[in-house]
Design a protein around this motif. Structure first.
Motif, PDB file in Angstrom:
ATOM      1  N   VAL A  39       4.179  -1.949  16.346  1.00 14.70           N
ATOM      2  CA  VAL A  39       4.227  -1.897  14.882  1.00 14.70           C
ATOM      3  C   VAL A  39       3.158  -2.855  14.382  1.00 14.70           C
ATOM      4  N   ASN A  40       2.726  -2.667  13.154  1.00 17.44           N
ATOM      5  CA  ASN A  40       1.799  -3.653  12.603  1.00 17.44           C
ATOM      6  C   ASN A  40       2.524  -4.984  12.403  1.00 17.44           C
ATOM      7  N   GLU A  41       1.790  -6.049  12.619  1.00 19.43           N
ATOM      8  CA  GLU A  41       2.385  -7.387  12.626  1.00 19.43           C
ATOM      9  C   GLU A  41       2.982  -7.729  11.264  1.00 19.43           C
ATOM     10  N   GLY A  42       4.120  -8.419  11.306  1.00 20.38           N
ATOM     11  CA  GLY A  42       4.768  -8.863  10.084  1.00 20.38           C
ATOM     12  C   GLY A  42       5.926  -7.970   9.684  1.00 20.38           C
ATOM     13  N   MET A  43       6.549  -8.298   8.581  1.00 14.59           N
ATOM     14  CA  MET A  43       7.684  -7.529   8.096  1.00 14.59           C
ATOM     15  C   MET A  43       7.755  -7.647   6.579  1.00 14.59           C
ATOM     16  N   CYS A  44       8.504  -6.733   5.985  1.00 20.76           N
ATOM     17  CA  CYS A  44       8.692  -6.751   4.538  1.00 20.76           C
ATOM     18  C   CYS A  44       9.925  -5.938   4.199  1.00 20.76           C
ATOM     19  N   SER A  45      10.415  -6.121   2.996  1.00 21.59           N
ATOM     20  CA  SER A  45      11.488  -5.256   2.497  1.00 21.59           C
ATOM     21  C   SER A  45      10.867  -4.008   1.885  1.00 21.59           C
ATOM     22  N   ARG A  46      11.682  -3.001   1.693  1.00 25.30           N
ATOM     23  CA  ARG A  46      11.181  -1.801   1.008  1.00 25.30           C
ATOM     24  C   ARG A  46      10.646  -2.168  -0.385  1.00 25.30           C
ATOM     25  N   TYR A  47      11.340  -3.070  -1.050  1.00 24.67           N
ATOM     26  CA  TYR A  47      10.906  -3.498  -2.381  1.00 24.67           C
ATOM     27  C   TYR A  47       9.533  -4.176  -2.315  1.00 24.67           C
ATOM     28  N   ASP A  97       4.098   7.831 -10.428  1.00 23.97           N
ATOM     29  CA  ASP A  97       3.320   8.622 -11.384  1.00 23.97           C
ATOM     30  C   ASP A  97       4.202   9.561 -12.195  1.00 23.97           C
ATOM     31  N   GLU A  98       5.254  10.063 -11.576  1.00 23.89           N
ATOM     32  CA  GLU A  98       6.126  11.014 -12.271  1.00 23.89           C
ATOM     33  C   GLU A  98       7.128  10.315 -13.185  1.00 23.89           C
ATOM     34  N   GLN A  99       7.634   9.161 -12.758  1.00 24.29           N
ATOM     35  CA  GLN A  99       8.739   8.525 -13.474  1.00 24.29           C
ATOM     36  C   GLN A  99       8.318   7.308 -14.289  1.00 24.29           C
ATOM     37  N   GLY A 100       7.216   6.657 -13.900  1.00 24.82           N
ATOM     38  CA  GLY A 100       6.741   5.501 -14.650  1.00 24.82           C
ATOM     39  C   GLY A 100       7.503   4.227 -14.392  1.00 24.82           C
ATOM     40  N   ALA A 101       8.518   4.277 -13.541  1.00 29.85           N
ATOM     41  CA  ALA A 101       9.301   3.097 -13.168  1.00 29.85           C
ATOM     42  C   ALA A 101      10.029   3.412 -11.872  1.00 29.85           C
ATOM     43  N   LEU A 102      10.318   2.361 -11.100  1.00 29.21           N
ATOM     44  CA  LEU A 102      10.935   2.571  -9.797  1.00 29.21           C
ATOM     45  C   LEU A 102      12.128   1.650  -9.598  1.00 29.21           C
ATOM     46  N   ARG A 103      13.067   2.107  -8.795  1.00 29.02           N
ATOM     47  CA  ARG A 103      14.163   1.277  -8.286  1.00 29.02           C
ATOM     48  C   ARG A 103      14.086   1.371  -6.764  1.00 29.02           C
ATOM     49  N   VAL A 104      13.904   0.227  -6.084  1.00 29.20           N
ATOM     50  CA  VAL A 104      13.664   0.223  -4.643  1.00 29.20           C
ATOM     51  C   VAL A 104      14.550  -0.834  -3.987  1.00 29.20           C
ATOM     52  N   VAL A 105      15.107  -0.486  -2.840  1.00 27.22           N
ATOM     53  CA  VAL A 105      16.036  -1.406  -2.178  1.00 27.22           C
ATOM     54  C   VAL A 105      15.313  -2.653  -1.673  1.00 27.22           C
ATOM     55  N   HIS A 106      15.976  -3.778  -1.833  1.00 25.71           N
ATOM     56  CA  HIS A 106      15.396  -5.059  -1.425  1.00 25.71           C
ATOM     57  C   HIS A 106      16.010  -5.579  -0.128  1.00 25.71           C
ATOM     58  N   ASP A 107      17.118  -4.981   0.321  1.00 24.32           N
ATOM     59  CA  ASP A 107      17.820  -5.516   1.489  1.00 24.32           C
ATOM     60  C   ASP A 107      17.705  -4.612   2.719  1.00 24.32           C
ATOM     61  N   GLU A 108      16.663  -3.781   2.767  1.00 26.20           N
ATOM     62  CA  GLU A 108      16.271  -3.083   3.991  1.00 26.20           C
ATOM     63  C   GLU A 108      14.900  -3.630   4.381  1.00 26.20           C
ATOM     64  N   VAL A 109      14.815  -4.235   5.560  1.00 21.83           N
ATOM     65  CA  VAL A 109      13.607  -4.930   6.005  1.00 21.83           C
ATOM     66  C   VAL A 109      13.129  -4.326   7.313  1.00 21.83           C
ATOM     67  N   GLY A 110      11.816  -4.090   7.411  1.00 18.89           N
ATOM     68  CA  GLY A 110      11.273  -3.490   8.624  1.00 18.89           C
ATOM     69  C   GLY A 110       9.802  -3.783   8.796  1.00 18.89           C
ATOM     70  N   SER A 111       9.174  -3.001   9.658  1.00 20.10           N
ATOM     71  CA  SER A 111       7.773  -3.214  10.040  1.00 20.10           C
ATOM     72  C   SER A 111       6.962  -1.954   9.772  1.00 20.10           C
ATOM     73  N   PRO A 112       6.148  -1.904   8.723  1.00 17.23           N
ATOM     74  CA  PRO A 112       5.274  -0.748   8.505  1.00 17.23           C
ATOM     75  C   PRO A 112       4.308  -0.566   9.674  1.00 17.23           C
ATOM     76  N   SER A 113       3.993   0.690   9.980  1.00 18.87           N
ATOM     77  CA  SER A 113       3.163   0.989  11.158  1.00 18.87           C
ATOM     78  C   SER A 113       2.170   2.100  10.830  1.00 18.87           C
ATOM     79  N   TYR A 114       0.891   1.776  10.960  1.00 19.00           N
ATOM     80  CA  TYR A 114      -0.203   2.714  10.676  1.00 19.00           C
ATOM     81  C   TYR A 114      -0.449   3.569  11.920  1.00 19.00           C
ATOM     82  N   THR A 115      -0.427   4.883  11.741  1.00 25.27           N
ATOM     83  CA  THR A 115      -0.550   5.779  12.893  1.00 25.27           C
ATOM     84  C   THR A 115      -1.806   5.517  13.712  1.00 25.27           C
TER      85      THR A 115
END
Length: 282
Positions: A206-214, A166-184
């Protein structure tokens, strides 16, 4: 069951209180208990006489741990030692909340509970030291590793991505860090079921599955009506940080699944969280 929760004011601590609402709770936030004060830890735990202590208090600022490793070890290692010793004195079981960052990220498939830790940054090393104290001081313990935690009230990746978008209108996000998001909420519910089993050991919740930060960022934007915001994938090398990042640390829930404790896929958990916050679009 009497359940004492350290770090009760954090995003996971609050979710644990909700998940454990049928038990007698002794929630201790940071203002109530400094885990680096050994005498205070013993007083609090011996006075409360808990059946189980859930030790969620920690220094979780990964870059902050890199800037001040001594403080990281005081909180995450020696603080955990104090909690573990107090549990021994009180006859209480302990649930220690740990992290995916105890692994070095060189494996090419999700880490199992039985894989040997090899942390590469001060945060991971301090949490691994905490695991060592728990496993060597106690007979009745659960070590619960989680990762990329998000939930109400936390200053986590989702909030940061939305704020920057919302502040910048564009993002740069790493694609080569991969992990498991986890809902509290899901992690807390899994822990609530776990302590009923008395099946002590190490667990990956952790919640099932994985993804990159990107991939994670793109999904967050899509589900919140911001798919038009451009996201450029970059490498970890292009995003310097004080802390060294283990690049591939998805966790696999093998031991919990053997008990019938599983967590839904992370996209479903993400959708539930965004709906709860009123951010979900469509």
């Amino acid at each position: 069951m009497r359940v004492l929760i350290t770090g009760a004011g954090g995003q996971l601590g609050r979710a644990l209180q909700e998940a454990m609402s049928l038990h007698t709770l002794i929630p201790l936030a940071r203002a109530d208990l400094d885990v680096t004060d050994r005498a205070a830890v013993f007083r609090a735990i011996l006075r409360a006489r808990p059946d189980v202590v859930i030790h969620a208090a920690a220094m979780t600022d990964v870059d902050g741990c890199a800037r001040d490793p001594e403080k990281a070890f005081q909180v995450n290692a020696l603080g955990t030692q104090a909690v573990a010793m107090a549990c021994v004195a009180a006859g209480a079981a302990l649930v220690y909340i740990s992290t995916n960052e105890v692994f070095d990220g060189t494996k090419r498939e999700p880490y199992l509970e039985f894989d040997p830790p090899n942390p590469i940054n001060p945060y991971g090393r301090s949490k691994w030291a905490g695991e060592w104290f728990v496993s060597h001081l106690l007979q009745r313990f659960y070590i619960v590793r989680t990762a990329w935690v998000f939930g109400p009230g936390g200053n986590h990746f989702i909030r940061k991505i939305l704020r920057r978008a919302d502040e910048q209108g564009a993002l740069r996000v790493v694609h080569d860090e991969v992990g498991s998001p986890s809902y509290t909420r899901d992690v807390a519910a899994a822990i609530a079921r776990l302590i009923e089993t008395e099946a002590y050991g190490i667990y990956h919740f952790v919640n099932e599955g994985m993804c990159s930060r990107y991939e994670y960022a793109v999904e967050i934007l899509r589900r919140t009506g911001r798919a038009h915001i451009p996201v450029t994938p970059i490498s970890l090398a292009e995003f310097p940080r004080p802390s060294r990042v283990p690049p591939f640390t998805p966790l696999r829930n093998l031991c919990g699944a053997a008990l019938g404790i599983t967590l839904r896929p992370w996209p479903e958990a993400l959708e539930a969280y965004l709906a709860e916050e009123g951010w979900l679009v469509g």
